[in-house]
Scaffold this active site. Sequence first.
Site, PDB file in Angstrom:
ATOM      1  N   HIS A 150       0.810  -1.217   0.000  1.00 53.68           N
ATOM      2  CA  HIS A 150       0.000   0.000   0.000  1.00 53.68           C
ATOM      3  C   HIS A 150       0.844   1.268   0.000  1.00 53.68           C
ATOM      4  CE1 HIS A 150       0.389  -0.200   4.532  1.00 53.68           C
ATOM      5  NE2 HIS A 150       0.502   1.096   4.350  1.00 53.68           N
ATOM      6  N   ASP A 182       0.068  -7.646   1.342  1.00 49.17           N
ATOM      7  CA  ASP A 182       0.400  -6.228   1.404  1.00 49.17           C
ATOM      8  C   ASP A 182       1.916  -6.016   1.462  1.00 49.17           C
ATOM      9  OD1 ASP A 182      -0.028  -3.532   1.355  1.00 49.17           O
ATOM     10  OD2 ASP A 182      -0.533  -3.343   3.474  1.00 49.17           O
ATOM     11  N   SER A 259       4.684   2.262   8.049  1.00 47.29           N
ATOM     12  CA  SER A 259       4.346   1.149   7.165  1.00 47.29           C
ATOM     13  C   SER A 259       5.551   0.727   6.335  1.00 47.29           C
ATOM     14  CB  SER A 259       3.208   1.537   6.223  1.00 47.29           C
ATOM     15  OG  SER A 259       2.022   1.753   6.941  1.00 47.29           O
TER      16      SER A 259
END
Length: 537
Positions: A150, A182, A259
């Site tokens: 992402h 992901d 992230s």
Amino acid sequence: MERSDVVRLLGSLGQRKLLSFSLILFTLATGIVIGTLISTGVDAARKDAVAPDAKPLTIPDPVPLENQFSPIAKQVRPSVVNISVEAFAKRTERQSPREREGMEDYFRRFFGWPEGARPGQPFPPERRRRPGQGSGVIVDRNGYIITNNHVVEGADRIRVRLFNGADDSYDAKLIGRDPLTDLAVIKINPRKRLSAASMGNSDAVRVGDWAIAIGSPLGYPETVTVGIISAQSRDVRGARNMPFQKFIQTDAAINPGNSGGPLLNMRGEVIGINTAIATHTGGYQGLGFALASNIAVDVYNQIIQRGRVARGSIGIEFQPKQTPALLRRYGAENGGVLVKSVKEGGPAEKAGMLAEDVIVEIDGKPVADGDALIAVVAATPVDSTVPIVVIRDDQRKTLQVTIADREELFPDELGFGRGRPREEEESAEVLFGITGQNLTSADRQQLGYKGSGGVLVTEVEPGSFADDIGILRNDIIVAINRRPVNNTADISELQEGLKPGDDVAVKVMRRTTRRGQPSWEAQYLADVLPQSSEERF
């Protein structure tokens, strides 16, 4: 004693008394003066000091305190990178010359429209930049980086910033990505070998172990936070069902921007890739989730080998939540998976499986629930045939099912079919990312430019090297690496002698306004040449 002697004696005694008295007076006067000075100084000091009864503090010599976290942070921080991405959207609308002329000054002043844009031409390409979008961790010294899908999804350009003392930045190439976990793998071509983090075994993680997170939360690079492992094998399901994601839960502070960064154990090994948070505020609330490193390693290895992750599938659909009561009604007393539908032409249909069958065993392994079924099927090599036991009408049946490639079987679901990077030919050609034209005498007169030589920049490709260093449309390039530029052929010749990693300095003449009068001033722009724009996706 004669009278004269008495007089002399009295005079002598008087002189002595006078001398003594004078000494006493002098001593007293001196004491008074010194005392006054001291008293005055003390009074002054007392008046100047805010806290006259406080003692000044002293700074001790710097002696580092010993702890286990500092060495780990020092060891791993050079392997953690900041990732920013850009996405470009082309605008093709055209306006009439009158409409364009009326809006030209407005766009230039308020939206940074290029100086000298001409009526009737399309708007310049619109760029959307998302700086500090995420983090990543270097896992191979040759420049391979693991991050979250992402973070890089939908990007036209990926920029990686290193924190190695030189604060280098590189364009990154997408090697592959896996939407179902992901994860994504990107690569940079560094000028020197990098520091790579060591991968750990997430199966060894225990609840209560220390955990360290490193990343760029909210754009603050090299941020280190510490917590513990709060839970293992968490199944975090949001709007999309991600059956291949098994998370390590931690209370180490994780925020947007973390992230793709690593979660570490006390040996400095990567035990997870920070991926998600559970929050009602958009920020840290003590619930952070990192994808287990063992899953990340498997995905990484498949991506670097074939560019994508191949998972097996048998072509069925089932609902995630199946209660024991439901399964018992369909004849499965000890768990199983109730088949909701069978994909037409898929492996299960070809083997004779039907809707409302209950799968209870695959390849000799009992199937307790949907996660167990997915884990076994996904790990089974594609094109291999395995026995699957189903219960149908209270009878056990064994079906021989040939495993298919999940991505080929379901190309449009859950991001499948979008996980492969675009295939591109490698190119050693270096492009500055500009379009230019030679200057004629008429051009010089119209522009009010009296200099000789030069190439007029008519277009700048968004995200190109020229865009990065600040070349603008209608700049005039007069020199590159201190070599004069007289025409476009000179630029082409100079480009042929350059390679990624070379320093490139460009001298341009730019039209400005000084004291209300237009003038041309020199601008010197430079940076390290990145990879060819052909390698961007």
